[in-house]
Design an enzyme around this catalytic site. Structure first.
Site, PDB file in Angstrom:
ATOM      1  N   LYS A  78       0.835  -1.205   0.000  1.00  0.00           N
ATOM      2  CA  LYS A  78       0.000   0.000   0.000  1.00  0.00           C
ATOM      3  C   LYS A  78       0.867   1.252   0.000  1.00  0.00           C
ATOM      4  CE  LYS A  78      -3.829   2.017   2.695  1.00  0.00           C
ATOM      5  NZ  LYS A  78      -4.722   1.799   3.857  1.00  0.00           N
ATOM      6  N   SER A 118      -9.330   2.250   2.596  1.00  0.00           N
ATOM      7  CA  SER A 118      -8.355   2.904   1.751  1.00  0.00           C
ATOM      8  C   SER A 118      -7.331   1.947   1.138  1.00  0.00           C
ATOM      9  CB  SER A 118      -7.617   3.973   2.557  1.00  0.00           C
ATOM     10  OG  SER A 118      -6.874   3.419   3.631  1.00  0.00           O
ATOM     11  N   SER A 176     -10.032   0.196   6.808  1.00  0.00           N
ATOM     12  CA  SER A 176      -9.375   0.307   5.509  1.00  0.00           C
ATOM     13  C   SER A 176      -8.810  -0.990   4.954  1.00  0.00           C
ATOM     14  CB  SER A 176      -8.256   1.345   5.582  1.00  0.00           C
ATOM     15  OG  SER A 176      -8.799   2.642   5.682  1.00  0.00           O
TER      16      SER A 176
END
Length: 447
Positions: free
Chosen positions: A78, A152, A176
């Site tokens: 990420k 996210s 997330s």
């Protein structure tokens, strides 16, 4: 020729250790799939094709290759975690375009275990929202590309669900990991506080954010979690009979849960009854103030992360979120509201080993330019479909998303499992029982 795309991380690592495959051929095959399909999915901000192949060769030449738990396994990271030599943009035009001098601790642990980082995945700006889009790209759900992958950790989830990598690294501050995992039919486990090194942005959103795995099987989830935690989450020889609570109630008043997600919970409950567990309906005593606590903490965390960034380069929804949060930072830092929530919920978890509840309230929003829309519209869209994840960041307790069932479109639904601190291994055992009794589809049929 054997294809390694679609294989699990455990299968790939075993083949590389036994010299039935080389890290280079495994990584090259996944890079080719990324090149062919990521234009439709939008998982990656950066693909490290040349660097990844060079690093695969380095792994292949290691003297300890036969001992590496992730030998030659391609992974995605990420884009809010430092990868040596790569920029770390956190989904924003306002962040510095400078390369990281060192890996984040969990990235270093992945590499030490033999994994090869093939790229950095898309996130919404500053990882604020439950949809992934912005100046660096839009991440779509590979099962239904008209819908967002979630956020996210949306890019990381999309990458695994599309078979671009077998596993990926993400993190979770208000859902997330669990939100995109639930959208994309993956497993994830947000560990409890202190289990995995955090170090995510400035203060980890007051200690709520945790790094964790995204995978297609319980075995891979356990494997990746063990590597980044530096400790093994082994199965018990004789799993215990558990007291499992089942709740279909939204923590937020006025937000209803749609039928596909309540049906998934009922199906999970039935499977666990057949497995011999004690399963009963019971709702956690959520306080009426939970919505206010969640909003205050969510916005305050963004306010801290936005300090020092040029507001002119931030999207309007991010600027508003941060501005609202400034008034809450001082109160949130005390941790008083979170401690009160833990005290309120602890008696419930003293009675129940595991709580099963919906992972989401309804299917994800359409994959559109949410970053160009107003703050209130974004907040309402996020709250309407993902009200069930924030409580377990506020408490700091482990929580897991497990795929189960489908939407009318054919995209997956999911359930969420929650347990008291230190129960990560218990959650993995429950997920494994569900996987054994009702296996799920691993990757989306994009080819």
């Amino acid at each position: 020729m054997t294809s390694w795309v679609g294989r699990t991380a455990a299968e790939i690592a075993a083949a590389v250790r036994e010299k039935r495959a080389t890290p280079r051929e495994v990584v090259a095959e996944h890079l080719a799939r990324i090149e062919r399909l990521d234009g439709r999915v939008g998982a990656f901000r950066v693909v490290r094709a040349e660097a990844a192949l060079a690093e695969a060769d380095e792994v292949g030449s290691r003297g300890d290759l036969g001992e590496l738990p992730l030998a030659g396994v391609p992974v995605a990271v990420k884009d809010n975690l430092a990868v040596r030599g790569e920029t770390n943009r956190v989904g924003s035009a306002a962040t510095p375009d400078t390369a990281a001098g060192a890996d984040h601790e969990v990235v270093a642990r992945l590499r030490a275990a033999g994994a090869v980082v093939v790229g950095l995945t898309n996130v919404p700006e500053l990882c604020v929202f439950g949809t992934t889009e912005g100046v660096h790209g839009t991440s779509r759900n590979p099962w239904d590309t008209s819908r967002t992958a979630g956020g996210s950790s949306g890019g990381s989830a999309a990458a695994v669900a599309a078979g671009l990598v077998p596993i990926a690294l993400g993190n979770d501050g208000m859902g997330s990991l669990r939100i995109p995992a639930a959208n994309c039919g993956l497993l994830t486990l947000k560990p409890g506080s202190g289990v995995v090194p955090a170090g995510i942005s400035d203060g980890d959103w007051f200690g709520m954010s945790e790094n964790g795995p995204l995978a297609t099987t319980v075995e891979d989830t356990r494997l990746l979690l063990s590597v980044i935690a530096g400790t093994e989450f082994a199965r018990r020889d004789t799993p215990a009979t558990l007291d499992i609570a089942v709740s279909l109630r939204s923590p937020l008043a006025g937000v209803t849960i749609s039928a596909p997600y309540t049906n998934a919970v009922r199906a999970a409950a039935g499977l666990l009854i057949k497995a011999g567990h004690q399963v009963r309906r019971a709702d956690p005593p959520y306080p009426m103030s939970l919505g206010v606590t969640s909003l205050a903490t969510w916005t305050a965390g963004t306010s801290v992360d936005a300090q020092g960034l040029d507001p002119r380069l931030l999207a309007r929804r991010t600027r508003v979120h941060a501005a609202i949060g400034r008034r809450f930072v001082k109160a949130v830092r005390t941790g008083k509201a979170r401690e009160e929530l833990r005290e309120r919920l602890e008696p419930f978890f003293a009675e129940h080993d595991v709580l099963i509840l919906p992972a989401l309230a309804r299917r994800s929003p359409r994959a559109e330019a949410w970053h160009e829309r107003g703050w209130l519209r974004n907040v309402l869209a996020n709250t309407a479909y993902s009200p069930l994840t924030p409580p377990w960041n506020l408490t700091g307790w482990p929580a897991m998303s497990v795929p189960l069932g489908t939407l009318p479109s054919g995209a997956p639904t999911a359930v969420q499992l929650v347990a008291r601190p230190g129960s990560e291994a218990v959650l993995l055992e429950v997920a494994e029982e569900l996987e054994r009794r009702q296996p799920w589809r691993r990757t989306a049929p994009l080819d």
